[in-house]
Design a protein around this motif. Structure first.
Motif, PDB file in Angstrom:
ATOM      1  N   ILE A  67     -44.592  -2.525   1.991  1.00 45.63           N
ATOM      2  CA  ILE A  67     -44.393  -2.203   0.710  1.00 45.63           C
ATOM      3  C   ILE A  67     -42.950  -1.565   0.607  1.00 45.63           C
ATOM      4  O   ILE A  67     -42.831  -0.601   0.985  1.00 45.63           O
ATOM      5  CB  ILE A  67     -45.485  -1.448   0.035  1.00 45.63           C
ATOM      6  N   LYS A 123     -43.659  -6.737  -0.151  1.00 47.46           N
ATOM      7  CA  LYS A 123     -44.196  -6.524  -1.624  1.00 47.46           C
ATOM      8  C   LYS A 123     -43.231  -5.715  -2.268  1.00 47.46           C
ATOM      9  O   LYS A 123     -43.067  -4.460  -1.579  1.00 47.46           O
ATOM     10  CB  LYS A 123     -45.524  -5.981  -1.671  1.00 47.46           C
ATOM     11  N   ILE A 175     -42.414  -2.909  -5.262  1.00 49.43           N
ATOM     12  CA  ILE A 175     -42.685  -2.253  -6.753  1.00 49.43           C
ATOM     13  C   ILE A 175     -41.618  -1.753  -7.434  1.00 49.43           C
ATOM     14  O   ILE A 175     -40.691  -1.016  -6.870  1.00 49.43           O
ATOM     15  CB  ILE A 175     -43.793  -1.236  -6.377  1.00 49.43           C
ATOM     16  N   CYS A 190     -37.327  -6.630 -12.046  1.00 46.30           N
ATOM     17  CA  CYS A 190     -38.388  -7.595 -11.480  1.00 46.30           C
ATOM     18  C   CYS A 190     -37.945  -8.940 -11.568  1.00 46.30           C
ATOM     19  O   CYS A 190     -38.314  -9.750 -10.688  1.00 46.30           O
ATOM     20  CB  CYS A 190     -39.678  -7.179 -12.241  1.00 46.30           C
ATOM     21  N   ILE A 192     -43.939  -6.593  -8.076  1.00 47.19           N
ATOM     22  CA  ILE A 192     -44.961  -5.585  -9.025  1.00 47.19           C
ATOM     23  C   ILE A 192     -44.114  -4.985  -9.999  1.00 47.19           C
ATOM     24  O   ILE A 192     -43.033  -4.120  -9.554  1.00 47.19           O
ATOM     25  CB  ILE A 192     -45.619  -4.835  -8.187  1.00 47.19           C
ATOM     26  N   VAL A 242     -51.163   2.896  -9.172  1.00 47.12           N
ATOM     27  CA  VAL A 242     -50.258   1.837  -8.974  1.00 47.12           C
ATOM     28  C   VAL A 242     -50.370   1.396  -7.275  1.00 47.12           C
ATOM     29  O   VAL A 242     -50.420   0.212  -6.843  1.00 47.12           O
ATOM     30  CB  VAL A 242     -49.016   1.883  -9.407  1.00 47.12           C
ATOM     31  N   GLU A 254     -52.028  -1.715  -5.325  1.00 45.14           N
ATOM     32  CA  GLU A 254     -51.284  -2.527  -4.321  1.00 45.14           C
ATOM     33  C   GLU A 254     -51.574  -2.519  -2.853  1.00 45.14           C
ATOM     34  O   GLU A 254     -50.917  -3.054  -2.089  1.00 45.14           O
ATOM     35  CB  GLU A 254     -49.861  -2.471  -4.742  1.00 45.14           C
ATOM     36  N   THR A 262     -51.755  -1.177   4.220  1.00 46.08           N
ATOM     37  CA  THR A 262     -50.174  -1.958   4.540  1.00 46.08           C
ATOM     38  C   THR A 262     -49.651  -1.437   6.110  1.00 46.08           C
ATOM     39  O   THR A 262     -50.247  -0.243   6.352  1.00 46.08           O
ATOM     40  CB  THR A 262     -49.111  -1.739   3.674  1.00 46.08           C
TER      41      THR A 262
END
Length: 455
Positions: free
Chosen positions: A232, A255, A257, A264, A277, A286, A290, A295
């Motif tokens: 992440i 991923k 954020i 984005c 995200i 958040v 996620e 992770t």
């Protein structure tokens, strides 16, 4: 040497501080009077208020007599124009900060026409560093030498470690591979140790090893071996883009954020393999939504150190296996470590290392120009790689007979691709490259500087 630096932001200030500390004559050009005043007061350097891409400001800074101009503003186009003007005025060497991936590809094509000696990309350098750290999560830092064949890796001696309370002379029996502890940071001080040095809990050790032995080293030291499969990234910066591209090559799921909706959309177009995200990466709900708890790694890449620090602390609290924190203000390193933030990456310091290496090579008198420079132990020590030339003294002599200056260690010898962790009966031979580690206060510009006896 006289060096002109255009741009007094984070990267420019870091370069100014490091090069001024090395004793160079520095002039800084910037449009912002406030930041210029801070540099003048804190670093005792000359400043010029004006447009760094303009002939007037560059002449006022004395670019025509400068050995080097470094353009480090936030705009690639201005940096390139600065270098063109500087070369026309007579600056011998120019370095430009170039961040846009499209420009990077064109720079190699236009390098001679633009008069560039070197380009720097702090964000790309940071992404490479983070990617390498994710390959071996047990290490806090990895520095590469000998064209990637040798590395200096940083580890911390934790409670219960097989290295706790051991003498360095016992290291081979424990590690079962040829490695060398070349530096130890303990209690705010860096040591260049010998075999009688005893390791203690909390020590941060810097180990030289052939790259192919790193996996075996981790196994024999009983370190964490979990493979990183999902990461992440908190913050959709340029570093996030470069890092995601590197991670995809290794089959790692990404991923990102990001709080800005426009960014984005850009990332979704640039990185179709990534999951983007739209949300606040500093928001606990958040992060939990996620899957931060499940992770393998979290990398904090926002532009705010405080936000990166807090998210990293939260990830550590949740026992995420690997947490990497990007920071700008490196003066708070000790505070970060006290709070459990061990693995930090600073784009500006990575860039400063590359430029200091280039500058020292410019000063070199014998032709054995420094190949690689890495700062270790929170900048308290340096690891440098030099080629061995006909001008190198003590060729063919056993190391046990060579007297080195205090606090200097020969950590590794690269002989035609074979990595040698040196012992007393080893020698330095023509065409080798040698990795040397020393405390930061010693200035080593060429390999002959390490020897005790005068030339």
């Amino acid at each position: 040497m006289k060096i002109v630096i255009v741009g007094d932001g984070k990267v420019g200030f870091a370069l100014t501080a490091q090069l001024a500390q090395e004793g160079h004559d520095i002039v800084v050009i910037d449009n912002n009077k406030k930041v210029l005043q801070e540099s003048a007061e804190q670093l005792d350097v000359m400043v010029v208020h004006g447009n760094g891409a303009g002939v007037k400001a560059q002449k006022q800074a004395g670019v025509e007599d400068a050995d080097l101009l470094i353009a480090a503003t936030s705009a690639d186009e201005i940096n390139l124009l600065c270098c063109i003007v500087a070369r026309k005025l007579g600056s011998a060497h120019t370095i430009a900060r170039v961040r846009n991936p499209e420009y990077v590809e064109q720079i190699y094509f236009l390098k001679d026409e633009l008069g560039l000696s070197m380009t720097i990309n702090p964000e790309r350098a940071a992404a490479r560093e983070i990617s390498r750290l994710l390959q071996f999560p047990s290490f806090l830092k990895r520095d590469s030498f000998a064209k990637g064949r040798a590395e200096i890796v940083e580890m911390v001696i934790k409670e219960g470690s097989v290295l706790e309370d051991k003498l360095l002379s016992e290291l081979y029996q424990i590690a079962k591979v040829q490695v060398l502890v070349c530096a130890v940071k303990r209690g705010g001080r860096a040591y260049i140790p010998d075999g009688s040095f005893r390791l203690m809990r909390g020590d941060r050790i810097f180990v030289t090893a052939p790259t192919h032995n790193l996996a075996r080293l981790i196994k024999h030291l009983g370190l964490q071996t979990q493979k990183i499969r999902e990461v992440i990234l908190v913050g959709g910066s340029s570093i996030a883009y470069y890092l995601a591209m590197d991670l995809f090559l290794n089959g790692i799921r990404v991923k990102i954020i990001e709080s800005q909706a426009d960014r984005c959309l850009e990332l979704a177009e640039l990185l179709p393999k990534a999951m983007i995200i739209h949300g606040d990466g500093a928001n606990q709900s958040v992060l939990l939504a996620e899957g931060i708890e499940k992770t393998d790694a979290v990398v904090t890449l926002t532009n705010l150190d405080e936000e990166n620090f807090l998210v990293s602390m939260y990830a550590n609290y949740l026992k995420v296996p690997k947490v990497i924190t990007k920071i700008n203000r490196t003066e708070f390193n000790d505070i970060f470590q006290d709070k459990g933030i061990d693995c930090v990456v600073s784009p500006k310091l990575l860039t400063a290392n590359d430029i200091v290496r280039y500058v020292r090579a410019m000063q070199n008198k014998t032709g054995d120009s420094m190949i690689t420079l890495h700062r270790i132990a929170d900048d308290m020590a340096e690891a440098m790689e030099f080629p061995v030339t006909e001008e190198t003294r003590h060729l063919g002599e056993t190391l046990i007979r060579i007297r080195l200056r205090p606090n200097i260690l020969i950590a590794c010898i690269n002989r035609r691709g074979k990595i040698i962790i040196p012992k007393g009966d080893d020698t330095i031979e023509l065409n080798d490259t040698v990795i040397v580690v020393t405390t930061a206060e010693q200035r080593i510009n060429e390999l002959n500087d390490i020897f005790e006896d005068p030339a």
